[in-house]
Design a protein around this motif. Sequence first.
Motif, PDB file in Angstrom:
ATOM      1  N   VAL A 265     -31.888 -30.781   0.136  1.00 55.50           N
ATOM      2  CA  VAL A 265     -31.866 -32.239   0.120  1.00 55.50           C
ATOM      3  C   VAL A 265     -33.247 -32.778   0.481  1.00 55.50           C
ATOM      4  O   VAL A 265     -34.032 -32.118   1.155  1.00 55.50           O
ATOM      5  CB  VAL A 265     -30.823 -32.808   1.103  1.00 55.50           C
TER       6      VAL A 265
ATOM      7  N   GLU B  84     -32.432 -38.488   0.546  1.00 54.25           N
ATOM      8  CA  GLU B  84     -31.020 -38.148   0.362  1.00 54.25           C
ATOM      9  C   GLU B  84     -30.323 -37.970   1.707  1.00 54.25           C
ATOM     10  O   GLU B  84     -29.175 -38.391   1.886  1.00 54.25           O
ATOM     11  CB  GLU B  84     -30.903 -36.874  -0.477  1.00 54.25           C
TER      12      GLU B  84
ATOM     13  N   ARG C 201     -29.523 -41.314   3.009  1.00 51.00           N
ATOM     14  CA  ARG C 201     -28.390 -41.938   2.305  1.00 51.00           C
ATOM     15  C   ARG C 201     -27.061 -41.385   2.808  1.00 51.00           C
ATOM     16  O   ARG C 201     -26.081 -42.126   2.942  1.00 51.00           O
ATOM     17  CB  ARG C 201     -28.523 -41.745   0.789  1.00 51.00           C
TER      18      ARG C 201
END
Length: 390
Positions: free
Chosen positions: A117, A121, A124
């Motif tokens: 990741v 990300e 998020r």
Amino acid sequence: MTSRGSSAGDVRRANLGSVVRLVHRDGALSRAELTARTGLNRSTISDLVGALSEAGLVAEREPDPTRRVGRPSPVVEPGPGVLALAVNPEVDAVEIGAVALGGRVVARIRHPVERRVTPAETARYVGDALAAWRRGPLAGARVRGVAAAVPGLVRAADGLVRVAPHLGWREADLAGELARTTGLPAVATNDASAGAVAEGLFGSARACDDVVYLNGGASGIGGGLILAGSHVGGAGGYAGEWGQNQPSISAGADRRVPGGVLEDEVNRGRLLAAVRMSAADDDALGRALAAATGPDVADEVARQRRILQATLANAANVLNPRVIVLGGFLALLRASDPRAFDRGVRDQMLPAPAENLEIRAAALGADRLLIGAAERVFDALVADPLADPR
């Protein structure tokens, strides 16, 4: 020149922080205990507790009537709605938790991932979890900030992730991404350092002043140090990278990677391969290792134990800790025969530092890195309890 008013304000902030720190780290305490522990008088404690209670940082309740001796004193405990978010991005999953004042994880989620990741990300995932939890278990809670426990080198001065090699991150401003996504103050720290802090405050090394902590995760092996009661980060905050050291020369025939480092040899992936699993959390891996009957698994566990024992003996000879705490898959290696493992470490040490050394498994399980990371948020709270976190 410091004004008298500002000096009085500084003293009050420090006193408020002392009360918050005590109930956070030691749990519910009576006003009488707070008076004795802080050295402040009863009226001052009453004023401080009143201010903190009004702010929701502590709560008061009546004492247990069955334990009443003399005049009862109200009991002060952490405010139930004061929380920090914590995240641990790894190569196989992103784990997110909400940690209450007092060190208790009240909500957590694990997102398995099939590729590495990015910092954006990761942020998020945290933002999505926060939004969902605010409609559920965190409804009405006061979230004071978010902290990341990162498997890599994190600069202490500003939380910049200099390098997280297994995640492919370099010079990554994860804290900035988290702050932009959540609207909360954000910090980042090394994952194993977070584990050392958590185990020192709430786990296996509680009340121990000299501790070596090693954590084994999907990304490798990191560590943390507590010496003379203080966390040791080093000049830049990078201390404790045990996994990047060369194994002891005595490893010899046990080596599988010529010129490799410790985490190449003592390796979670090799354990998974031995039990024919592609992925698993520590609990599932531990069950698989315990149930395995084939010689290949036993041989691999024994090989990794020997290398780890030599590493711990070297560390203990240099640092003379009272306790060594093993977290993650390193605790699983010891678990197959703890007495023999501990004896193998002491046999390679100088007699004097080996005398009182204890080796323990981390007590906080999968929550240890989240709890330790959240402590960075609570440190800021203790420094100025009544300040607006924004």
